[in-house]
Motif scaffolding. Structure first.
Motif, PDB file in Angstrom:
ATOM      1  N   CYS A   2      40.396  52.962  49.978  1.00  0.00           N
ATOM      2  CA  CYS A   2      40.184  51.969  51.043  1.00  0.00           C
ATOM      3  C   CYS A   2      41.504  51.675  51.786  1.00  0.00           C
ATOM      4  O   CYS A   2      42.490  51.260  51.168  1.00  0.00           O
ATOM      5  N   PRO A   3      41.550  51.895  53.099  1.00  0.00           N
ATOM      6  CA  PRO A   3      42.818  51.717  53.818  1.00  0.00           C
ATOM      7  C   PRO A   3      43.326  50.278  53.822  1.00  0.00           C
ATOM      8  O   PRO A   3      44.533  50.051  53.806  1.00  0.00           O
ATOM      9  N   SER A   4      42.410  49.310  53.824  1.00  0.00           N
ATOM     10  CA  SER A   4      42.905  47.924  53.830  1.00  0.00           C
ATOM     11  C   SER A   4      43.499  47.569  52.468  1.00  0.00           C
ATOM     12  O   SER A   4      44.439  46.780  52.379  1.00  0.00           O
ATOM     13  N   THR A  15      37.415  47.854  48.296  1.00  0.00           N
ATOM     14  CA  THR A  15      35.955  48.015  48.294  1.00  0.00           C
ATOM     15  C   THR A  15      35.353  47.265  47.114  1.00  0.00           C
ATOM     16  O   THR A  15      34.346  46.556  47.244  1.00  0.00           O
ATOM     17  N   ARG A  18      35.341  43.461  47.585  1.00  0.00           N
ATOM     18  CA  ARG A  18      34.307  43.032  48.544  1.00  0.00           C
ATOM     19  C   ARG A  18      32.919  43.169  47.925  1.00  0.00           C
ATOM     20  O   ARG A  18      32.057  42.307  48.106  1.00  0.00           O
ATOM     21  N   CYS A  47      37.932  44.696  56.392  1.00  0.00           N
ATOM     22  CA  CYS A  47      37.267  45.998  56.227  1.00  0.00           C
ATOM     23  C   CYS A  47      37.226  46.659  57.599  1.00  0.00           C
ATOM     24  O   CYS A  47      36.733  46.076  58.561  1.00  0.00           O
ATOM     25  N   LEU A  48      37.753  47.871  57.691  1.00  0.00           N
ATOM     26  CA  LEU A  48      37.847  48.547  58.992  1.00  0.00           C
ATOM     27  C   LEU A  48      36.545  49.236  59.388  1.00  0.00           C
ATOM     28  O   LEU A  48      36.470  49.854  60.445  1.00  0.00           O
ATOM     29  N   SER A  49      35.550  49.195  58.517  1.00  0.00           N
ATOM     30  CA  SER A  49      34.291  49.931  58.740  1.00  0.00           C
ATOM     31  C   SER A  49      34.562  51.421  58.915  1.00  0.00           C
ATOM     32  O   SER A  49      33.922  52.090  59.727  1.00  0.00           O
ATOM     33  N   CYS A  50      35.524  51.923  58.138  1.00  0.00           N
ATOM     34  CA  CYS A  50      35.898  53.337  58.272  1.00  0.00           C
ATOM     35  C   CYS A  50      34.918  54.253  57.549  1.00  0.00           C
ATOM     36  O   CYS A  50      34.977  55.462  57.702  1.00  0.00           O
ATOM     37  N   LYS A  51      34.054  53.688  56.722  1.00  0.00           N
ATOM     38  CA  LYS A  51      33.048  54.418  55.941  1.00  0.00           C
ATOM     39  C   LYS A  51      33.674  55.302  54.866  1.00  0.00           C
ATOM     40  O   LYS A  51      33.006  56.168  54.304  1.00  0.00           O
ATOM     41  N   GLY A  52      34.974  55.107  54.597  1.00  0.00           N
ATOM     42  CA  GLY A  52      35.636  55.913  53.575  1.00  0.00           C
ATOM     43  C   GLY A  52      34.962  55.757  52.223  1.00  0.00           C
ATOM     44  O   GLY A  52      34.796  56.727  51.477  1.00  0.00           O
ATOM     45  N   CYS A  53      34.553  54.515  51.910  1.00  0.00           N
ATOM     46  CA  CYS A  53      33.946  54.273  50.598  1.00  0.00           C
ATOM     47  C   CYS A  53      32.601  54.987  50.466  1.00  0.00           C
ATOM     48  O   CYS A  53      32.167  55.295  49.360  1.00  0.00           O
ATOM     49  N   MET A  63      30.415  50.002  52.558  1.00  0.00           N
ATOM     50  CA  MET A  63      30.816  48.651  52.949  1.00  0.00           C
ATOM     51  C   MET A  63      30.665  48.422  54.448  1.00  0.00           C
ATOM     52  O   MET A  63      30.419  47.299  54.885  1.00  0.00           O
ATOM     53  N   ALA A  64      30.815  49.479  55.252  1.00  0.00           N
ATOM     54  CA  ALA A  64      30.670  49.299  56.704  1.00  0.00           C
ATOM     55  C   ALA A  64      29.265  48.796  57.033  1.00  0.00           C
ATOM     56  O   ALA A  64      29.089  47.898  57.863  1.00  0.00           O
TER      57      ALA A  64
HETATM   58  S1  SF4 Z   1      34.586  50.840  55.086  1.00  0.00           S
HETATM   59 FE1  SF4 Z   1      35.023  50.933  52.877  1.00  0.00          FE
HETATM   60  S2  SF4 Z   1      36.913  52.186  52.695  1.00  0.00           S
HETATM   61 FE2  SF4 Z   1      36.734  51.530  54.861  1.00  0.00          FE
HETATM   62  S3  SF4 Z   1      37.950  49.632  54.993  1.00  0.00           S
HETATM   63 FE3  SF4 Z   1      35.810  49.011  54.585  1.00  0.00          FE
HETATM   64  S4  SF4 Z   1      35.696  48.855  52.354  1.00  0.00           S
HETATM   65 FE4  SF4 Z   1      37.561  50.014  52.808  1.00  0.00          FE
END
Ligand code: SF4
Ligand code: SF4
Length: 499
Positions: A2-4, A15, A18, A47-53, A63-64
């Protein structure tokens, strides 16, 4: 990861942190105010909503999606933060600017410091951010002008008996998605994509802008005559993936926009045409958010299945085509949504075929659509960019091409790194040069880079210089291209601080 969490090192902004808070909110024992919980809102705020998780998490925590759902409930019936209106409704504001042809005025006003500061304050935008410039000519306006020029050229040549075949006839067709960013902010990417797709032997179409089926009129039951909307330009609509509404949790609005999009796209779906989406976050929204939000509409799954990235379109629909050999090192960023949802295997193969060598960084650029622009997010956004992307760009040599398919990534590179990132379509189009004998190359609408506004050239590197006639000059590009291995020049400074 998770970037944040990487940026803050705090469990609350991971992640897992949250997910735990959301679980406690739903259980209602520790967090008792449910969807209205300020504690959960604050935890989701970074949360950047990057969908990485979505791909990293073994149980698929997305999480996004949870954040969008939470924001939807949290602000239901209440006034939202200004940024949700300013950036969530970006497609509407930009369409209004385009309709009124006020792009130049908006750019001029945005360049006046005090006015920009007031606009940013009202819009909930971080004061450190620059407001992206609006293109003078939208992508679809360029497309229309080009279409008219082509028709005139065809009629002229047909009259002289020089041409009997309609351009594009007999070719496989693809539909190019004019996303908001390509349409209003970065039309050079769309023009470049058209150049490459056509060079690959494909016929490029744009989505319809009016409903083919008659709309309900007045009483909501009766139907207007077929084709009614064709003659009512003010009823013309544009397709939209709803991304900006989803990321700000305006899910009802997103559903409305997506249903309208499906109405418009019905003929495309019926024809079974692939839909090429240049902006990775829009492609990801159409692939995942669309069928989730409109699970009751079978057209949603059909459109999601028709979506292909630029590289996938070339690989699947022009398999015999060979891209121009560029033999250049590249650096940059694989868009986080591309990594998480779309995959980058086709992009890797395309880069390899074009002789573009080197690895792109992963993670998130830190801008993530509206996130990095929102007031209070600037430091985290910068820290995310400093995690992988900016160090990779700084470590690259001056002749390295900086690739970034996402508008957010390009904006982050421009604003924090002083570097112009480019979509792979732009790089390939430059390698192709002008289309031979194309009417495009003979006027102001010509070529992939033609009509490129001052704003789009501002960060241009040597290879983007053009000669006096306005066309890209290969000689200028060759002369300006730095020697292999030369160090990248120092980037400009931001607020007096080297970045
Ligand atoms: S979408 Fe997931 S990985 Fe991306 S910032 Fe939010 S919690 Fe972290
Ligand atoms: S299950 Fe997913 S969200 Fe939870 S800790 Fe593991 S990776 Fe993180």
């Amino acid at each position: 990861m998770c970037p944040s969490f990487r940026a803050t090192g705090e469990e609350e902004h991971s992640t897992r942190g949250r997910a735990r808070l959301l679980h406690e909110m739903l259980a209602g024992e520790v967090i008792t105010d449910g969807w209205r919980s300020a504690e959960v809102r604050d935890a989701l705020d970074l949360c950047l909503s990057c969908k990485g998780c979505r791909t990293d998490c073994p149980v698929g925590v997305d999480m996004a999606t949870y954040k969008a759902e939470f924001l939807h409930h949290h602000y239901e019936g209440r006034r939202r933060p200004a940024a949700h209106y300013a950036m969530g409704w970006l497609p509407v504001w930009l369409s209004a600017v385009s309709r009124t042809r006020a792009g130049a005025v908006v750019n001029a006003l945005a360049s006046v410091g005090p006015l920009a500061a007031v606009a940013k304050r009202l819009g909930g935008i971080a004061p450190e951010r620059g407001i992206p410039r609006v293109a003078r000519e939208t992508f679809s306006r360029w497309w229309s002008r080009r279409f008219r020029d082509r028709v005139r050229a065809f009629v002229r040549e047909a009259k002289r008996g020089e041409r009997t075949r309609v351009p594009g006839a007999g070719r496989e067709s693809v539909v190019l998605w004019p996303d908001t960013f390509t349409e209003h902010l970065s039309p050079a990417v769309g023009r470049a994509a058209v150049r490459v797709l056509e060079a690959a032997g494909l016929a490029v179409l744009l989505p319809p802008t009016f409903r083919m089926k008659s709309p309900a009129v007045m009483d909501g039951v009766s139907k207007a005559p077929a084709g009614f909307n064709v003659f009512m330009p003010h009823r013309r609509r544009r397709v939209c993936c709803g991304l900006t509404y989803v990321s700000t949790g305006q899910l009802d609005r997103a559903r409305t926009v997506l249903r309208r999009t499906l109405d418009l796209m019905e003929p495309v779906l019926d024809a079974g045409l692939p839909v090429v989406v240049l902006e990775p976050s829009c492609a990801a929204a159409l692939r995942t958010d669309l069928p989730e939000l409109l699970h009751d509409d079978p057209r949603a799954a059909r459109l999601a299945a028709a979506v292909v990235t630029f590289a996938e379109a070339l690989e699947r629909h022009a398999p015999a085509w060979t891209p121009p050999r560029l033999d250049r090192p590249v650096t940059g960023q694989t868009h986080c949504h591309q990594h998480a949802v779309l995959g980058d295997a086709a992009d890797r193969r395309l880069r390899e075929a074009a002789g573009l060598t080197g690895e792109l960084t992963g993670g998130c650029c830190g801008l993530a659509g509206n996130f990095g622009f929102e007031k209070g997010h600037y430091d985290i956004s910068t820290a995310c960019a400093e995690d992988q992307l900016l160090p990779a760009v700084r470590a690259s040599t001056a002749d390295t091409i900086v690739l970034a398919d996402g508008f957010s990534c390009r904006t982050q590179l421009e604003q924090l790194g002083g570097v112009r990132g480019r979509h792979v379509a732009e790089v390939l189009a430059e390698g192709l040069g002008e289309a031979p004998g194309d009417v495009l190359g003979k006027g102001p609408g010509g070529g992939p880079g033609a009509g490129r506004g001052r704003d789009e050239e501002r960060w241009g590197r040597g290879e983007n210089r053009r000669c006096g006639c306005g066309r890209p000059s290969r000689r200028a590009a060759r002369a300006a291209r730095p020697a292999p291995g030369a160090r990248r020049p120092a980037p400009p400074t931001l607020r007096g601080t080297p970045v």
